[in-house]
Motif scaffolding. Structure first.
Motif, PDB file in Angstrom:
ATOM      1  N   HIS A  94     -55.121  10.950  38.243  1.00 15.52           N
ATOM      2  CA  HIS A  94     -56.385  11.090  38.963  1.00 15.52           C
ATOM      3  C   HIS A  94     -57.163  12.234  38.336  1.00 15.52           C
ATOM      4  O   HIS A  94     -56.593  13.256  37.975  1.00 15.52           O
ATOM      5  N   GLN A  95     -58.485  12.040  38.203  1.00 16.30           N
ATOM      6  CA  GLN A  95     -59.353  13.099  37.707  1.00 16.30           C
ATOM      7  C   GLN A  95     -60.611  13.132  38.548  1.00 16.30           C
ATOM      8  O   GLN A  95     -61.113  12.089  38.964  1.00 16.30           O
ATOM      9  N   ALA A  96     -61.117  14.352  38.764  1.00 16.88           N
ATOM     10  CA  ALA A  96     -62.364  14.510  39.503  1.00 16.88           C
ATOM     11  C   ALA A  96     -63.533  14.389  38.538  1.00 16.88           C
ATOM     12  O   ALA A  96     -63.523  14.976  37.455  1.00 16.88           O
ATOM     13  N   GLY A  97     -64.542  13.612  38.940  1.00 12.95           N
ATOM     14  CA  GLY A  97     -65.757  13.490  38.149  1.00 12.95           C
ATOM     15  C   GLY A  97     -66.658  14.685  38.379  1.00 12.95           C
ATOM     16  O   GLY A  97     -66.363  15.568  39.192  1.00 12.95           O
ATOM     17  N   LYS A  98     -67.800  14.705  37.688  1.00 12.12           N
ATOM     18  CA  LYS A  98     -68.770  15.797  37.861  1.00 12.12           C
ATOM     19  C   LYS A  98     -69.258  15.890  39.301  1.00 12.12           C
ATOM     20  O   LYS A  98     -69.649  16.952  39.769  1.00 12.12           O
ATOM     21  N   ASP A  99     -69.214  14.740  39.992  1.00 14.90           N
ATOM     22  CA  ASP A  99     -69.668  14.705  41.383  1.00 14.90           C
ATOM     23  C   ASP A  99     -68.562  15.083  42.366  1.00 14.90           C
ATOM     24  O   ASP A  99     -68.763  15.065  43.580  1.00 14.90           O
ATOM     25  N   GLY A 100     -67.365  15.425  41.851  1.00 11.52           N
ATOM     26  CA  GLY A 100     -66.253  15.823  42.709  1.00 11.52           C
ATOM     27  C   GLY A 100     -65.426  14.662  43.240  1.00 11.52           C
ATOM     28  O   GLY A 100     -64.418  14.869  43.899  1.00 11.52           O
ATOM     29  N   VAL A 101     -65.834  13.423  42.950  1.00  2.00           N
ATOM     30  CA  VAL A 101     -65.106  12.250  43.429  1.00  2.00           C
ATOM     31  C   VAL A 101     -63.861  12.048  42.562  1.00  2.00           C
ATOM     32  O   VAL A 101     -63.942  12.090  41.335  1.00  2.00           O
ATOM     33  N   ILE A 102     -62.726  11.852  43.206  1.00  2.00           N
ATOM     34  CA  ILE A 102     -61.471  11.610  42.498  1.00  2.00           C
ATOM     35  C   ILE A 102     -61.427  10.147  42.068  1.00  2.00           C
ATOM     36  O   ILE A 102     -61.649   9.242  42.874  1.00  2.00           O
ATOM     37  N   ARG A 103     -61.142   9.924  40.781  1.00  2.00           N
ATOM     38  CA  ARG A 103     -61.072   8.572  40.236  1.00  2.00           C
ATOM     39  C   ARG A 103     -59.769   8.413  39.451  1.00  2.00           C
ATOM     40  O   ARG A 103     -59.276   9.372  38.869  1.00  2.00           O
ATOM     41  N   PRO A 104     -59.258   7.186  39.394  1.00  3.06           N
ATOM     42  CA  PRO A 104     -58.055   6.965  38.591  1.00  3.06           C
ATOM     43  C   PRO A 104     -58.402   6.971  37.100  1.00  3.06           C
ATOM     44  O   PRO A 104     -59.528   6.667  36.707  1.00  3.06           O
ATOM     45  N   CYS A 105     -57.432   7.341  36.285  1.00  2.09           N
ATOM     46  CA  CYS A 105     -57.578   7.275  34.837  1.00  2.09           C
ATOM     47  C   CYS A 105     -56.218   6.914  34.242  1.00  2.09           C
ATOM     48  O   CYS A 105     -55.196   6.962  34.933  1.00  2.09           O
ATOM     49  N   LEU A 106     -56.212   6.523  32.986  1.00  7.45           N
ATOM     50  CA  LEU A 106     -54.979   6.152  32.305  1.00  7.45           C
ATOM     51  C   LEU A 106     -54.689   7.161  31.205  1.00  7.45           C
ATOM     52  O   LEU A 106     -55.586   7.534  30.451  1.00  7.45           O
ATOM     53  N   LEU A 107     -53.439   7.595  31.124  1.00  5.92           N
ATOM     54  CA  LEU A 107     -52.990   8.516  30.087  1.00  5.92           C
ATOM     55  C   LEU A 107     -51.877   7.855  29.282  1.00  5.92           C
ATOM     56  O   LEU A 107     -51.200   6.950  29.780  1.00  5.92           O
ATOM     57  N   ASN A 108     -51.660   8.345  28.071  1.00  8.74           N
ATOM     58  CA  ASN A 108     -50.544   7.874  27.242  1.00  8.74           C
ATOM     59  C   ASN A 108     -50.552   6.348  27.101  1.00  8.74           C
ATOM     60  O   ASN A 108     -49.531   5.686  27.266  1.00  8.74           O
ATOM     61  N   VAL A 109     -51.710   5.779  26.795  1.00 11.61           N
ATOM     62  CA  VAL A 109     -51.858   4.325  26.713  1.00 11.61           C
ATOM     63  C   VAL A 109     -51.178   3.797  25.452  1.00 11.61           C
ATOM     64  O   VAL A 109     -51.408   4.320  24.353  1.00 11.61           O
ATOM     65  N   LYS A 110     -50.340   2.762  25.630  1.00 13.19           N
ATOM     66  CA  LYS A 110     -49.611   2.151  24.517  1.00 13.19           C
ATOM     67  C   LYS A 110     -49.598   0.643  24.689  1.00 13.19           C
ATOM     68  O   LYS A 110     -49.834   0.132  25.776  1.00 13.19           O
ATOM     69  N   LYS A 111     -49.260  -0.055  23.628  1.00 11.04           N
ATOM     70  CA  LYS A 111     -49.081  -1.510  23.679  1.00 11.04           C
ATOM     71  C   LYS A 111     -47.798  -1.805  24.448  1.00 11.04           C
ATOM     72  O   LYS A 111     -46.811  -1.110  24.324  1.00 11.04           O
ATOM     73  N   CYS A 112     -47.832  -2.839  25.278  1.00  9.82           N
ATOM     74  CA  CYS A 112     -46.663  -3.276  26.037  1.00  9.82           C
ATOM     75  C   CYS A 112     -46.302  -4.671  25.538  1.00  9.82           C
ATOM     76  O   CYS A 112     -47.051  -5.614  25.752  1.00  9.82           O
ATOM     77  N   ASP A 113     -45.181  -4.789  24.863  1.00  6.00           N
ATOM     78  CA  ASP A 113     -44.778  -6.081  24.300  1.00  6.00           C
ATOM     79  C   ASP A 113     -43.847  -6.835  25.247  1.00  6.00           C
ATOM     80  O   ASP A 113     -43.055  -6.235  25.961  1.00  6.00           O
ATOM     81  N   ASN A 114     -43.974  -8.150  25.242  1.00 10.13           N
ATOM     82  CA  ASN A 114     -43.069  -9.061  25.963  1.00 10.13           C
ATOM     83  C   ASN A 114     -43.020  -8.855  27.474  1.00 10.13           C
ATOM     84  O   ASN A 114     -41.999  -9.110  28.101  1.00 10.13           O
ATOM     85  N   ALA A 115     -44.093  -8.411  28.060  1.00 11.74           N
ATOM     86  CA  ALA A 115     -44.124  -8.266  29.508  1.00 11.74           C
ATOM     87  C   ALA A 115     -44.580  -9.585  30.134  1.00 11.74           C
ATOM     88  O   ALA A 115     -45.484 -10.235  29.631  1.00 11.74           O
ATOM     89  N   PRO A 116     -43.956  -9.995  31.214  1.00 11.81           N
ATOM     90  CA  PRO A 116     -44.330 -11.270  31.839  1.00 11.81           C
ATOM     91  C   PRO A 116     -45.640 -11.169  32.601  1.00 11.81           C
ATOM     92  O   PRO A 116     -46.007 -10.103  33.068  1.00 11.81           O
TER      93      PRO A 116
END
Length: 127
Positions: A94-116
């Motif tokens: 979660h990260q706060a925007g300039k307006d103070g609103v908490i929003r979700p974000c993605l970290l450590n993004v990688k390819k996911c192989d063979n997931a159903p």
């Protein structure tokens, strides 16, 4: 009587490790001179589906994980249809925007192989 949650969008729980995320849909949104992309994710684990809106400058790690052509630094060739139905692996934060609103974000993004593909309404048998 109706009960209505007027908060912007439900925020997924933070994770302390990467989780596998199925990209269920991508929608391009153009408003007020900005271009955003709304990604809807269906986690492989017990987390609920959620959406995140990304500005163009926030998509590089996702594009790299999906293997899209990076023809110049931070410039990609891609199609929405080629992102939908793919899997990535990422940590949800979660990260706060300039307006103070908490929003979700993605970290450590990688390819996911063979997931159903997760079960969807279209996959269920009718009774």
């Amino acid at each position: 009587m109706e009960n209505t949650d007027t908060s912007a969008y439900p925020i997924p729980s933070k994770t302390d490790k990467n989780v596998d995320l199925y990209i269920a849909s991508v929608i391009k949104i153009e408003a007020k001179g900005y271009t955003l992309y709304k990604f809807t994710f269906e986690p492989k684990d017990e987390l609920e589906s959620f959406s995140i809106r990304f500005f163009k400058n926030q998509l590089g790690d996702i594009f790299r994980a999906l293997g899209f052509e990076e023809y110049e630094p931070n410039k990609f060739n891609w199609e929405i249809e080629n992102a939908e139905g793919q899997w990535i692996s990422a940590m949800i934060d979660h990260q706060a925007g300039k307006d103070g609103v908490i929003r979700p974000c993605l970290l450590n993004v990688k390819k996911c192989d063979n997931a159903p593909k997760p079960e969807t309404w279209e996959d269920k048998e009718t009774i």
